[in-house]
Design a protein around this motif. Sequence first.
Motif, PDB file in Angstrom:
ATOM      1  N   LYS A   4       0.841  -1.201   0.000  1.00  0.00           N
ATOM      2  CA  LYS A   4       0.000   0.000   0.000  1.00  0.00           C
ATOM      3  C   LYS A   4       0.870   1.241   0.000  1.00  0.00           C
ATOM      4  N   ARG A   5       2.000   1.160   0.675  1.00  0.00           N
ATOM      5  CA  ARG A   5       2.895   2.309   0.767  1.00  0.00           C
ATOM      6  C   ARG A   5       3.518   2.632  -0.592  1.00  0.00           C
ATOM      7  N   CYS A   6       3.947   1.614  -1.319  1.00  0.00           N
ATOM      8  CA  CYS A   6       4.629   1.843  -2.590  1.00  0.00           C
ATOM      9  C   CYS A   6       3.710   1.706  -3.800  1.00  0.00           C
ATOM     10  N   ARG A   7       2.551   1.109  -3.641  1.00  0.00           N
ATOM     11  CA  ARG A   7       1.493   1.047  -4.638  1.00  0.00           C
ATOM     12  C   ARG A   7       1.837   0.327  -5.937  1.00  0.00           C
ATOM     13  N   SER A   8       2.726  -0.604  -5.907  1.00  0.00           N
ATOM     14  CA  SER A   8       2.975  -1.463  -7.063  1.00  0.00           C
ATOM     15  C   SER A   8       3.851  -2.627  -6.612  1.00  0.00           C
ATOM     16  N   LYS A   9       4.261  -3.412  -7.551  1.00  0.00           N
ATOM     17  CA  LYS A   9       5.070  -4.593  -7.250  1.00  0.00           C
ATOM     18  C   LYS A   9       6.299  -4.202  -6.444  1.00  0.00           C
ATOM     19  N   ILE A  10       6.610  -4.983  -5.386  1.00  0.00           N
ATOM     20  CA  ILE A  10       7.758  -4.640  -4.544  1.00  0.00           C
ATOM     21  C   ILE A  10       8.787  -5.761  -4.427  1.00  0.00           C
ATOM     22  N   SER A  11       8.534  -6.924  -5.037  1.00  0.00           N
ATOM     23  CA  SER A  11       9.540  -7.985  -5.003  1.00  0.00           C
ATOM     24  C   SER A  11       9.471  -8.802  -6.290  1.00  0.00           C
ATOM     25  N   TRP A  12      10.596  -9.443  -6.630  1.00  0.00           N
ATOM     26  CA  TRP A  12      10.747 -10.178  -7.869  1.00  0.00           C
ATOM     27  C   TRP A  12      11.365 -11.552  -7.606  1.00  0.00           C
ATOM     28  N   PRO A  13      10.620 -12.480  -7.017  1.00  0.00           N
ATOM     29  CA  PRO A  13      11.178 -13.807  -6.738  1.00  0.00           C
ATOM     30  C   PRO A  13      11.576 -14.563  -8.007  1.00  0.00           C
ATOM     31  N   GLU A  14      10.939 -14.248  -9.109  1.00  0.00           N
ATOM     32  CA  GLU A  14      11.242 -14.922 -10.374  1.00  0.00           C
ATOM     33  C   GLU A  14      12.636 -14.598 -10.905  1.00  0.00           C
ATOM     34  N   LEU A  15      13.306 -13.589 -10.328  1.00  0.00           N
ATOM     35  CA  LEU A  15      14.630 -13.197 -10.811  1.00  0.00           C
ATOM     36  C   LEU A  15      15.784 -13.882 -10.076  1.00  0.00           C
ATOM     37  N   LEU A  32       8.568   1.898 -13.195  1.00  0.00           N
ATOM     38  CA  LEU A  32       9.100   3.187 -13.636  1.00  0.00           C
ATOM     39  C   LEU A  32       9.486   4.051 -12.439  1.00  0.00           C
ATOM     40  N   ASN A  33      10.433   4.922 -12.632  1.00  0.00           N
ATOM     41  CA  ASN A  33      10.932   5.832 -11.589  1.00  0.00           C
ATOM     42  C   ASN A  33      11.579   5.094 -10.425  1.00  0.00           C
ATOM     43  N   THR A  34      12.080   3.889 -10.710  1.00  0.00           N
ATOM     44  CA  THR A  34      12.787   3.107  -9.706  1.00  0.00           C
ATOM     45  C   THR A  34      14.167   2.786 -10.244  1.00  0.00           C
ATOM     46  N   VAL A  35      15.156   2.819  -9.361  1.00  0.00           N
ATOM     47  CA  VAL A  35      16.514   2.458  -9.732  1.00  0.00           C
ATOM     48  C   VAL A  35      16.875   1.183  -8.986  1.00  0.00           C
ATOM     49  N   ALA A  36      17.346   0.191  -9.727  1.00  0.00           N
ATOM     50  CA  ALA A  36      17.796  -1.064  -9.133  1.00  0.00           C
ATOM     51  C   ALA A  36      19.319  -1.045  -9.067  1.00  0.00           C
ATOM     52  N   CYS A  51      10.727   3.725  -1.829  1.00  0.00           N
ATOM     53  CA  CYS A  51       9.926   3.028  -2.851  1.00  0.00           C
ATOM     54  C   CYS A  51      10.554   3.134  -4.237  1.00  0.00           C
ATOM     55  N   THR A  52      11.602   3.906  -4.382  1.00  0.00           N
ATOM     56  CA  THR A  52      12.226   4.096  -5.688  1.00  0.00           C
ATOM     57  C   THR A  52      13.590   3.418  -5.783  1.00  0.00           C
ATOM     58  N   LYS A  53      13.862   2.483  -4.870  1.00  0.00           N
ATOM     59  CA  LYS A  53      15.161   1.806  -4.850  1.00  0.00           C
ATOM     60  C   LYS A  53      14.950   0.310  -4.653  1.00  0.00           C
ATOM     61  N   VAL A  54      15.687  -0.492  -5.413  1.00  0.00           N
ATOM     62  CA  VAL A  54      15.653  -1.945  -5.246  1.00  0.00           C
ATOM     63  C   VAL A  54      17.087  -2.440  -5.147  1.00  0.00           C
ATOM     64  N   TRP A  55      17.351  -3.245  -4.133  1.00  0.00           N
ATOM     65  CA  TRP A  55      18.662  -3.882  -3.988  1.00  0.00           C
ATOM     66  C   TRP A  55      18.612  -5.227  -4.704  1.00  0.00           C
ATOM     67  N   VAL A  56      19.582  -5.472  -5.570  1.00  0.00           N
ATOM     68  CA  VAL A  56      19.698  -6.749  -6.274  1.00  0.00           C
ATOM     69  C   VAL A  56      20.982  -7.403  -5.787  1.00  0.00           C
ATOM     70  N   LYS A  69      14.037  -6.805  -3.659  1.00  0.00           N
ATOM     71  CA  LYS A  69      12.888  -6.149  -3.023  1.00  0.00           C
ATOM     72  C   LYS A  69      13.112  -4.654  -2.985  1.00  0.00           C
ATOM     73  N   VAL A  70      11.998  -3.925  -3.025  1.00  0.00           N
ATOM     74  CA  VAL A  70      12.047  -2.479  -2.848  1.00  0.00           C
ATOM     75  C   VAL A  70      12.615  -2.209  -1.456  1.00  0.00           C
ATOM     76  N   GLY A  71      13.403  -1.189  -1.357  1.00  0.00           N
ATOM     77  CA  GLY A  71      13.956  -0.877  -0.037  1.00  0.00           C
ATOM     78  C   GLY A  71      14.892   0.187  -0.070  1.00  0.00           C
TER      79      GLY A  71
END
Length: 71
Positions: A4-15, A32-36, A51-56, A69-71
């Motif tokens: 609800k806080r980030c309002r879209s997909k927040i994790s990618w287990p398929e990756l 969009l507007n997110t940097v991984a 909500c605009t950052k993902v650690w890979v 995940k978003v974080g």
Amino acid sequence: MHSKRCRSKISWPELVGARGEDAVATIEKERLNTVAYIVPDGVVVTPDYSCTKVWVWVNANGIVKSVPKVG
């Protein structure tokens, strides 16, 4: 998974198992507007949440080792 806080997909287990560069491209295309960021295993990152950052997290071979995940 959605937040609800980030309002879209927040994790990618398929990756998990994908190349880090491919994971980054997928995440940035889907959210969009997110940097991984590729982060080598064992590196410490800042604890701030955004909500605009993902650690890979990748292993020594550049393969995604845990769910991005978003974080």
